[in-house]
Design a protein around this motif. Structure first.
Motif, PDB file in Angstrom:
ATOM      1  N   GLY A  31       0.832  -1.209   0.000  1.00 24.62           N
ATOM      2  CA  GLY A  31       0.000   0.000   0.000  1.00 24.62           C
ATOM      3  C   GLY A  31       0.862   1.252   0.000  1.00 24.62           C
ATOM      4  N   THR A  74      -6.026   4.180  -3.370  1.00 27.86           N
ATOM      5  CA  THR A  74      -6.691   3.207  -2.506  1.00 27.86           C
ATOM      6  C   THR A  74      -7.409   2.152  -3.342  1.00 27.86           C
ATOM      7  OG1 THR A  74      -8.512   4.789  -2.309  1.00 27.86           O
ATOM      8  CG2 THR A  74      -7.019   4.633  -0.463  1.00 27.86           C
ATOM      9  N   SER A  78      -4.714  -0.199  -4.697  1.00 27.38           N
ATOM     10  CA  SER A  78      -4.205  -1.071  -3.651  1.00 27.38           C
ATOM     11  C   SER A  78      -5.202  -2.192  -3.375  1.00 27.38           C
ATOM     12  CB  SER A  78      -3.942  -0.259  -2.384  1.00 27.38           C
ATOM     13  OG  SER A  78      -3.768  -1.108  -1.294  1.00 27.38           O
ATOM     14  N   GLY A  95      -4.199  -2.814   3.073  1.00 24.49           N
ATOM     15  CA  GLY A  95      -3.577  -2.207   1.896  1.00 24.49           C
ATOM     16  C   GLY A  95      -4.070  -0.798   1.630  1.00 24.49           C
ATOM     17  N   ALA A 121      -2.057   2.788   1.790  1.00 26.65           N
ATOM     18  CA  ALA A 121      -1.956   3.594   0.567  1.00 26.65           C
ATOM     19  C   ALA A 121      -2.472   5.006   0.809  1.00 26.65           C
ATOM     20  CB  ALA A 121      -2.754   2.932  -0.556  1.00 26.65           C
TER      21      ALA A 121
END
Lengths: 150, 493
Positions: free
Chosen positions: B250, B269, B272, B296, B300
């Motif tokens: 991330g 996002t 990720s 993740g 991110a």
């Protein structure tokens, strides 16, 4: 369908507004507005084509394909009215009065019906904000009709 | 190191703490984000020292990223746009009684990503600033055009709506006297309008007033259901084992996408999330509460916030709405963000970067044990919440100049904000257009003045050539992807 019509209105509003720079152009400082004006007109044309092809707008918070309910324009109008009252009240009545009125007005539009409680909360909110801004952040706010008390 | 000493001074630490607190607050509450919070606090720039105010603003930026995850997980209403992906898996975890683990992986992931990303920021920003000094006006024009294009195309439901939002922002930026020629544009004879439209007012009212109008007209009756949290915000060993790789991935996705103008945290996002879904050993869990899907995107999200500070500090080029508002704060201090910043205000920069590390640690402490306190906030009835937000917004619009004209503008922009939401148009492009538009015009004219009106100068440097090529690629990408998909569909048939 209502949304489609409204979008059309926005498109016309945009176009008519941006035709102004297009009319009185000469040189340098007019170049940018001109570019932006044509850019907008071009965008409106593309948007119109997209809408005709079926690419209608999806309101925020919904997904494509969700049923679009009609907007509740009664609440909308009431909030707008509260906002507008602020303009009048802030100069005539002062910050605390204006804020309290807007607070109660908006809480009402959101479905709150406990007037006395809301009025009290709004008043406390306004007074606390007034003092923290004027005393600690040195931002001047009009005391208005409550000048002697505050 | 001097930066840490300065950041740990009583005043700065206090402002940092206040910022993390406010940031978490606005992150937790749905409907208000960091951009709005900072815009409302801009009046303090008149009375507070630059370093303290900027520390607070940066802390708000980071804090909102933490707070947003709490709301997504427990409420399924993303507190800010970067938490949309977190809501997908996080809320599912909470429904299955794993709220604690979801909150923990989000907070720890945010902390790790934030720390790593801030470290890279500390090393990368001065390097980029060194390079940026060589960047000329023509290159800036290209850079800004790329920023506009990517932000316009990547956000929102359709490319065209992103560009319309951008164009409206540019129009708003035009209003008032032209800086170079003194010609008044689009003021329609109004004296107040000829001074231009205050950026702060636009930001405050398009977010706060627009949101109030929109929610009242549509989602008034849909209340909030907070999922109650059992146990503490802790992770089992198994959770950590499944989370640490997504955290690092991330970070790797979020940071670079913050540097390039990709328009905030939606894209990283989302990326990720899809990467974790592809790489997961338990793909069947996705959609039912997979911890990787929380770890993740949350990492991110925070790495992205740090990444966005790189172009902001090094180039004076904001890549998200919040960064744009922080740029306005720089402007009110007459500090020019950009390559010269590291030479003229090194103390400020290093204090800011050091405070980011400190703020990140404070946030971890505030968010893990104190998460219940934040959850209580969600119990504020919505009528009061929106009434309070609107009052603050109107106050912010009025207090700036003490003029009722500003209030009229604010209300008009509030209606625009409502229409944008109703018709699915993204708001960030508008803000970027408003802030960068005048800047673009300035650099554009400067470049043409140097070349004596020869338009060829705009594509003369290697950097600008590269930028224009990438610009065309970004513009073409959605169409190209569609074409490829279509041809694939045909071959399958």
């Amino acid at each position: 369908m209502g949304s489609l019509l409204l979008l059309g209105v926005i498109v016309i509003w945009d176009t008519s507004r941006t035709e102004l720079p297009a009319l009185n152009m000469t040189i340098s400082p007019k170049l940018f507005p001109l570019i932006i004006g044509w850019f907008l007109i071009a965008l409106c044309a593309i948007l119109a084509i997209q809408i005709i092809r079926g690419g209608t707008a999806v309101p925020e918070g919904l997904r494509a394909g969700d049923k679009i309910e009609k907007s509740d324009y009664k609440s909308f109008a009431f909030i707008l009215l509260s906002f507008l009252s602020y303009i009048v009240l802030i100069t005539r009545g002062g910050f605390v009065v204006a804020s309290t009125v807007v607070f109660v007005g908006i809480a009402y539009s959101f479905g709150n019906r406990k007037f006395v409680k809301t009025l009290l909360i709004g008043l406390i909110f306004a007074v606390v904000t007034y003092f923290s801004f004027t005393r600690y952040l040195h931002v001047d706010l009009p005391a208005g009709i409550l000048k002697g008390i505050l | 190191m001097d930066g840490f000493v300065s950041a740990l001074s009583f005043t700065n630490l206090g402002f940092g703490l206040l910022g993390t607190f406010l940031g978490t607050l606005v992150g937790v509450l749905p409907g208000i984000g960091p951009a709005l919070a900072i815009a409302l606090l801009l009046p303090i720039t008149y009375t507070v020292a630059p370093s303290s105010a900027l520390i607070m603003f940066a802390a708000i930026y980071y804090g909102a990223m933490y707070g947003g995850s709490t709301t997504s997980i427990l409420l399924n209403t993303p507190g800010e746009s970067g938490s949309v992906m977190t809501a997908l898996e996080g809320n599912q975890m909470a429904r299955r009684g794993r709220a604690g683990a979801a909150l923990a992986t989000a907070a720890i992931g945010s902390f790790i990503a934030g720390s790593i990303a801030t470290l890279i920021l500390a090393f990368a920003a001065p390097e980029i600033a060194d390079l940026a000094i060589k960047v000329g006006s023509a290159d800036y024009v290209a850079l800004m055009l790329v920023a506009f294009t990517t932000v316009g195309s990547l956000l929102g439901s359709s490319q065209i709506r992103g560009f319309i939002s951008l164009a409206i922002g540019l129009v708003l930026g035009l209003v008032g006297a032209d800086l170079q020629s003194g010609l008044t544009r689009l003021a329609f004879g109004n004296v107040s309008a000829s001074e231009g439209i205050e950026t702060v007012i636009v930001i405050v009212s398009i977010f706060a007033l627009g949101e109030a109008l929109y929610i009242a007209s549509r989602f008034k009756d849909s209340g909030w259901t907070v999922i109650s949290m059992k146990g503490k915000a802790l992770m089992s060993r198994e959770d950590v084992r499944r989370s640490w790789k997504p955290w690092l991935r991330g970070t790797a996705i979020g940071f670079p996408l913050g540097i390039i103008p990709a328009g905030g945290s939606e894209v990283p996002t989302f990326l990720s999330y899809s990467v974790e879904k592809k790489l997961s050993k338990h793909p069947e869990e996705f959609g039912k509460g997979a911890i990787e899907g929380v770890a993740g995107p949350e990492a991110a999200n925070n790495a992205n916030a740090a990444g966005a500070l790189v172009p902001l500090l090094a180039l004076g080029l904001p890549t998200s709405a919040t960064a744009a508002v922080i740029l306005v704060a720089f402007q009110t201090y007459q500090i020019e963000a950009g390559p010269m910043l590291f030479a003229t205000n090194p103390d400020l920069i290093w204090t800011l970067i050091a405070s980011l590390f400190i703020g990140n640690t404070l946030l971890l402490v505030m968010n893990l044990p104190l998460v219940r306190v934040w959850v209580q906030l969600l119990k504020i009835p919505r009528p009061y919440l929106f009434a309070g937000i609107s009052c603050f917004a109107l106050l912010g619009a009025y207090a700036l100049n003490g003029s009722t004209f500003d209030l009229q503008v604010a209300i008009a922009i509030g209606i625009v904000g409502f229409l944008f939401r109703r018709f699915g148009m993204p708001i960030t492009p508008l803000i970027l257009g408003l802030i960068l538009g005048p800047n673009l015009e300035l650099q554009f004219r400067r470049a043409l003045q140097i070349s004596a009106g020869d338009y060829g100068t705009l594509i003369a440097t290697p950097l600008s050539k590269i930028l224009y090529i990438s610009l065309i690629l970004v513009l073409m990408a959605p169409t190209a992807i569609r074409l490829v998909k279509r041809s694939r569909a045909k071959t399958v048939k």
